[in-house]
Design a protein around this motif. Structure first.
Motif, PDB file in Angstrom:
ATOM      1  N   VAL A  43       0.675  -1.020   0.125  1.00 35.43           N
ATOM      2  CA  VAL A  43       0.097  -0.451  -0.050  1.00 35.43           C
ATOM      3  C   VAL A  43       0.736   0.931   0.054  1.00 35.43           C
ATOM      4  CG1 VAL A  43      -1.924   1.360   0.998  1.00 35.43           C
ATOM      5  CG2 VAL A  43      -1.992  -0.745   1.502  1.00 35.43           C
ATOM      6  N   PRO A  44       0.262   1.908  -0.564  1.00 32.65           N
ATOM      7  CA  PRO A  44       0.885   3.049  -0.558  1.00 32.65           C
ATOM      8  C   PRO A  44       1.136   3.912   0.834  1.00 32.65           C
ATOM      9  CG  PRO A  44      -0.206   3.159  -2.785  1.00 32.65           C
ATOM     10  CD  PRO A  44      -0.462   2.411  -1.605  1.00 32.65           C
ATOM     11  N   VAL A  45       2.722   5.095   1.236  1.00 34.27           N
ATOM     12  CA  VAL A  45       2.355   5.535   2.092  1.00 34.27           C
ATOM     13  C   VAL A  45       1.365   6.447   2.564  1.00 34.27           C
ATOM     14  CG1 VAL A  45       3.815   7.421   3.602  1.00 34.27           C
ATOM     15  CG2 VAL A  45       5.236   5.321   2.093  1.00 34.27           C
ATOM     16  N   ALA A  46       0.422   7.408   1.519  1.00 31.49           N
ATOM     17  CA  ALA A  46      -0.497   7.968   1.546  1.00 31.49           C
ATOM     18  C   ALA A  46      -1.972   6.937   1.485  1.00 31.49           C
ATOM     19  CB  ALA A  46      -0.438   8.841   0.250  1.00 31.49           C
ATOM     20  N   GLU A  47      -1.768   6.274   1.930  1.00 34.69           N
ATOM     21  CA  GLU A  47      -2.705   5.725   1.979  1.00 34.69           C
ATOM     22  C   GLU A  47      -2.538   4.100   2.598  1.00 34.69           C
ATOM     23  OE1 GLU A  47      -3.301   3.429  -1.969  1.00 34.69           O
ATOM     24  OE2 GLU A  47      -3.509   4.946  -3.312  1.00 34.69           O
ATOM     25  N   ARG A  48      -1.682   4.731   3.588  1.00 37.52           N
ATOM     26  CA  ARG A  48      -1.921   3.205   4.739  1.00 37.52           C
ATOM     27  C   ARG A  48      -2.427   3.639   6.002  1.00 37.52           C
ATOM     28  NH1 ARG A  48       4.827   2.307   4.564  1.00 37.52           N
ATOM     29  NH2 ARG A  48       4.576   1.533   2.531  1.00 37.52           N
ATOM     30  N   GLY A  49      -2.875   5.182   6.092  1.00 41.31           N
ATOM     31  CA  GLY A  49      -3.396   5.219   6.873  1.00 41.31           C
ATOM     32  C   GLY A  49      -5.304   4.707   7.389  1.00 41.31           C
ATOM     33  N   PHE A  50      -5.615   4.519   6.197  1.00 40.12           N
ATOM     34  CA  PHE A  50      -7.224   4.061   6.075  1.00 40.12           C
ATOM     35  C   PHE A  50      -6.806   2.789   5.648  1.00 40.12           C
ATOM     36  CE2 PHE A  50      -7.590   8.213   5.399  1.00 40.12           C
ATOM     37  CZ  PHE A  50      -8.530   8.352   6.812  1.00 40.12           C
ATOM     38  N   ASN A  51      -5.916   2.008   4.879  1.00 36.67           N
ATOM     39  CA  ASN A  51      -5.711   0.857   4.046  1.00 36.67           C
ATOM     40  C   ASN A  51      -5.001  -0.447   4.531  1.00 36.67           C
ATOM     41  OD1 ASN A  51      -7.962   0.957   2.185  1.00 36.67           O
ATOM     42  ND2 ASN A  51      -6.584   3.045   1.087  1.00 36.67           N
ATOM     43  N   GLN A  52      -3.866   0.030   5.176  1.00 34.17           N
ATOM     44  CA  GLN A  52      -3.642  -0.736   5.403  1.00 34.17           C
ATOM     45  C   GLN A  52      -3.533  -1.210   7.518  1.00 34.17           C
ATOM     46  OE1 GLN A  52       1.046  -0.996   4.790  1.00 34.17           O
ATOM     47  NE2 GLN A  52       1.823  -0.699   6.873  1.00 34.17           N
ATOM     48  N   PHE A  53      -3.539  -2.709   7.634  1.00 30.73           N
ATOM     49  CA  PHE A  53      -4.070  -2.840   9.443  1.00 30.73           C
ATOM     50  C   PHE A  53      -3.369  -4.010   9.647  1.00 30.73           C
ATOM     51  CE2 PHE A  53      -8.155  -1.521   6.906  1.00 30.73           C
ATOM     52  CZ  PHE A  53      -8.370  -0.858   7.188  1.00 30.73           C
ATOM     53  N   VAL A  54      -2.548  -3.591  10.759  1.00 30.37           N
ATOM     54  CA  VAL A  54      -1.441  -4.874  11.695  1.00 30.37           C
ATOM     55  C   VAL A  54      -2.388  -4.562  12.805  1.00 30.37           C
ATOM     56  CG1 VAL A  54       0.764  -4.969  12.265  1.00 30.37           C
ATOM     57  CG2 VAL A  54       0.037  -3.966  10.382  1.00 30.37           C
TER      58      VAL A  54
END
Length: 344
Positions: A43-54
């Motif tokens: 996921v691009p850095v700018a999109e991780r806040g909404f689209n990356q879940f650890v």
């Protein structure tokens, strides 16, 4: 690098991304490395806040994981759902939970990348790749099991890791790190990284560099104990034993005995081999040719019956360290008696 791990990392770097991943085994270093690589590119850095879940297994369950996996990414092409320590997922060993994962893995949402990192815990069974839910990940994505490296492979791993970082390293430095730290790859990588920070440009990682920056005594370590035993240097051997006794936390007996056992086991292999050349003995012993001369020297010093007796003495010392036969002996006394048996 383990070939299968290397191939998977290359696929990820080249953005050949699968919809589902199940990576497992008893070597968390490689599981973490694969997960970190996927986080970099999924996921691009700018999109991780909404689209990356650890997520972490002990803090969630299969239902929550799959709810994340089935949602659509927010104003983006795809999302990443990464589950670390998946072996601790609530209900992961239940048939109903496994069926949920099987159903999803066979029909994954194309816009989601789901990765489960399943670490085999000590004393517990690992992941069974024969199970249907596990096979489902392999059928539609990537299934990879990684085993902990054998101790005799660790020096080579150290050398490879250093070369990956663009650093030169001596065979003795590799062996010293392997002997001192063992097969904890994460800790080894951390110690090597610490060394690299303190190196001058173009400087080789030598044994003295390791001793200075990792905190290993230059005079009092297992290397020097083996050398003193082969040279029958009674004074030096006992000085090292005394040092170990005063610093038991840094020199645990169980590690010393394991290293001595491995050393003298290789000496027997040298004595049994018809090929006494460095080139022939190195692959037999699983060591760098640089060290073959040390084993040849030991083989000349100790005849075969004596080496067999030494190995028996190491076994007795190991039993005593566990309270068998001599429950009142401390670690220092056990090691001192073993050195006496080796030298007499």
């Amino acid at each position: 690098m383990i070939p299968a791990v290397d191939a998977l990392l290359k696929d990820i770097r080249n953005k050949r991304i699968a919809p589902v991943y199940l990576i497992h085994g008893d070597e968390p270093y490689y599981l973490d490395r694969i997960a970190e690589e996927l986080e970099k590119v999924a996921v691009p850095v700018a999109e991780r806040g909404f689209n990356q879940f650890v997520l972490f297994g002990k803090e969630t369950d299969a239902g929550a994981v799959l709810n994340y996996a089935r949602r659509y990414p927010f104003m983006a092409e795809r999302q990443l759902v990464l589950v670390k320590e998946a072996q601790q997922l609530n209900g992961i060993n239940d048939k109903s939970t496994q069926t949920l994962f099987e159903d999803y893995a066979l029909n994954p949402l194309p816009s989601t990348i789901l990765m489960l990192c399943y670490v085999k815990e000590d004393g517990k069974p690992g992941l069974d790749e024969r199970k249907a839910w596990v096979k489902a990940f392999g059928a539609k994505g990537k299934l990879l099991g990684v085993k902990k490296l054998y101790d005799n492979k660790i020096p080579d791993w150290v050398g490879e890791y250093c070369r990956e970082q663009g650093a030169k390293v001596s065979p003795k430095a590799c062996q010293l790190l392997a002997d001192h730290i063992g097969n904890d790859l994460k800790r080894l990588a951390g110690e090597i990284d610490k060394i690299l920070i303190n190196l001058h440009v173009g400087e080789e990682i030598s044994a003295s560099t390791v001793e200075r920056l990792v905190g290993i005594s230059k005079e009092y370590n297992v290397f020097e104990l083996q050398k003193a035993l082969v040279q029958r240097d009674v004074v030096k051997a006992n000085q090292i034993v005394d040092y170990f006794g005063r610093n038991p936390k840094d020199n645990p007996l169980v590690v010393i005995l394991a290293q001595l056992f491995g050393y003298f086991s290789k000496v027997i292999l040298v004595q049994a081999s018809k090929d006494q050349t460095d080139k022939g003995l190195a692959p037999l012993l699983g060591v760098n040719p640089f060290f073959v001369k040390d084993y040849l020297s030991a083989a000349r010093t100790f005849p075969l019956p004596k080496v067999a007796a030494i190995i028996s003495a190491i076994r007795r010392a190991d039993a005593r360290s566990k309270g068998i036969d001599s429950p009142t002996m401390n670690e220092s006394d056990i090691l001192r008696e073993l050195v006496f048996e080796v030298l007499h």
